[in-house]
Motif scaffolding. Sequence first.
Motif, PDB file in Angstrom:
ATOM      1  N   PHE A 198      -6.052   0.294 -14.457  1.00  0.00           N
ATOM      2  CA  PHE A 198      -4.885   0.711 -15.235  1.00  0.00           C
ATOM      3  C   PHE A 198      -4.108   1.803 -14.501  1.00  0.00           C
ATOM      4  N   ILE A 199      -4.824   2.828 -14.047  1.00  0.00           N
ATOM      5  CA  ILE A 199      -4.180   3.952 -13.356  1.00  0.00           C
ATOM      6  C   ILE A 199      -3.511   3.487 -12.068  1.00  0.00           C
ATOM      7  N   GLU A 200      -4.211   2.650 -11.313  1.00  0.00           N
ATOM      8  CA  GLU A 200      -3.665   2.150 -10.036  1.00  0.00           C
ATOM      9  C   GLU A 200      -2.373   1.367 -10.257  1.00  0.00           C
ATOM     10  N   GLU A 201      -2.329   0.568 -11.294  1.00  0.00           N
ATOM     11  CA  GLU A 201      -1.116  -0.221 -11.569  1.00  0.00           C
ATOM     12  C   GLU A 201      -0.007   0.630 -12.179  1.00  0.00           C
ATOM     13  N   ALA A 202      -0.369   1.649 -12.937  1.00  0.00           N
ATOM     14  CA  ALA A 202       0.639   2.474 -13.605  1.00  0.00           C
ATOM     15  C   ALA A 202       1.328   3.439 -12.633  1.00  0.00           C
ATOM     16  N   LEU A 203       0.614   3.872 -11.595  1.00  0.00           N
ATOM     17  CA  LEU A 203       1.201   4.804 -10.639  1.00  0.00           C
ATOM     18  C   LEU A 203       2.069   4.061  -9.626  1.00  0.00           C
ATOM     19  N   PRO A 204       3.280   4.519  -9.429  1.00  0.00           N
ATOM     20  CA  PRO A 204       4.137   3.861  -8.442  1.00  0.00           C
ATOM     21  C   PRO A 204       3.607   4.046  -7.024  1.00  0.00           C
ATOM     22  N   GLY A 205       3.695   2.986  -6.235  1.00  0.00           N
ATOM     23  CA  GLY A 205       3.304   3.060  -4.834  1.00  0.00           C
ATOM     24  C   GLY A 205       1.855   2.697  -4.550  1.00  0.00           C
ATOM     25  N   PHE A 206       1.069   2.419  -5.572  1.00  0.00           N
ATOM     26  CA  PHE A 206      -0.338   2.090  -5.367  1.00  0.00           C
ATOM     27  C   PHE A 206      -0.635   0.604  -5.586  1.00  0.00           C
ATOM     28  N   ASP A 207       0.383  -0.206  -5.741  1.00  0.00           N
ATOM     29  CA  ASP A 207       0.202  -1.631  -6.023  1.00  0.00           C
ATOM     30  C   ASP A 207      -0.472  -2.392  -4.892  1.00  0.00           C
ATOM     31  N   PHE A 208      -0.466  -1.840  -3.711  1.00  0.00           N
ATOM     32  CA  PHE A 208      -1.047  -2.543  -2.562  1.00  0.00           C
ATOM     33  C   PHE A 208      -2.578  -2.544  -2.589  1.00  0.00           C
ATOM     34  N   ILE A 209      -3.202  -1.712  -3.411  1.00  0.00           N
ATOM     35  CA  ILE A 209      -4.664  -1.625  -3.466  1.00  0.00           C
ATOM     36  C   ILE A 209      -5.207  -2.828  -4.245  1.00  0.00           C
ATOM     37  N   PRO A 210      -6.064  -3.643  -3.629  1.00  0.00           N
ATOM     38  CA  PRO A 210      -6.604  -4.837  -4.308  1.00  0.00           C
ATOM     39  C   PRO A 210      -7.807  -4.477  -5.196  1.00  0.00           C
ATOM     40  N   THR A 211      -7.544  -3.830  -6.316  1.00  0.00           N
ATOM     41  CA  THR A 211      -8.590  -3.285  -7.178  1.00  0.00           C
ATOM     42  C   THR A 211      -9.572  -4.343  -7.655  1.00  0.00           C
ATOM     43  N   PHE A 212      -9.073  -5.491  -8.084  1.00  0.00           N
ATOM     44  CA  PHE A 212      -9.951  -6.554  -8.583  1.00  0.00           C
ATOM     45  C   PHE A 212     -10.874  -7.065  -7.475  1.00  0.00           C
ATOM     46  N   THR A 213     -10.317  -7.289  -6.306  1.00  0.00           N
ATOM     47  CA  THR A 213     -11.113  -7.799  -5.187  1.00  0.00           C
ATOM     48  C   THR A 213     -12.126  -6.754  -4.726  1.00  0.00           C
ATOM     49  N   LEU A 214     -11.749  -5.497  -4.721  1.00  0.00           N
ATOM     50  CA  LEU A 214     -12.691  -4.436  -4.363  1.00  0.00           C
ATOM     51  C   LEU A 214     -13.846  -4.367  -5.362  1.00  0.00           C
TER      52      LEU A 214
END
Length: 96
Positions: free
Chosen positions: A56-72
């Motif tokens: 949630f935090i990663e998607e809500a913060l601008p500029g962090f969309d490149f992090i593949p949270t689900f895959t990690l």
Amino acid sequence: MNLSNLSKHKKLALSILFDAIGMVTLLDIIWAPISGYLMANMYKGTKGKVAGVISFIEEALPGFDFIPTFTLMWLYTYVIKKESNEVQPIKVRSNN
């Protein structure tokens, strides 16, 4: 919707899909809570809840969309921790 019972290969496919959606979504304010819910639903227990908050935090913060949270999270669960959601055979010892 219960995603935690899916095979690890289906979870990987969904993880890649959800990460791709997160990277191209312009409406992060809408995707962020959905992402958190999906992550918490994919992985049981405390680790799923923590991963949901992180997603949630990663998607809500601008500029962090490149992090593949689900895959990690998938890599952490099935490669690093080597968890398996497949039924393991029970070993029976004989008294011979």
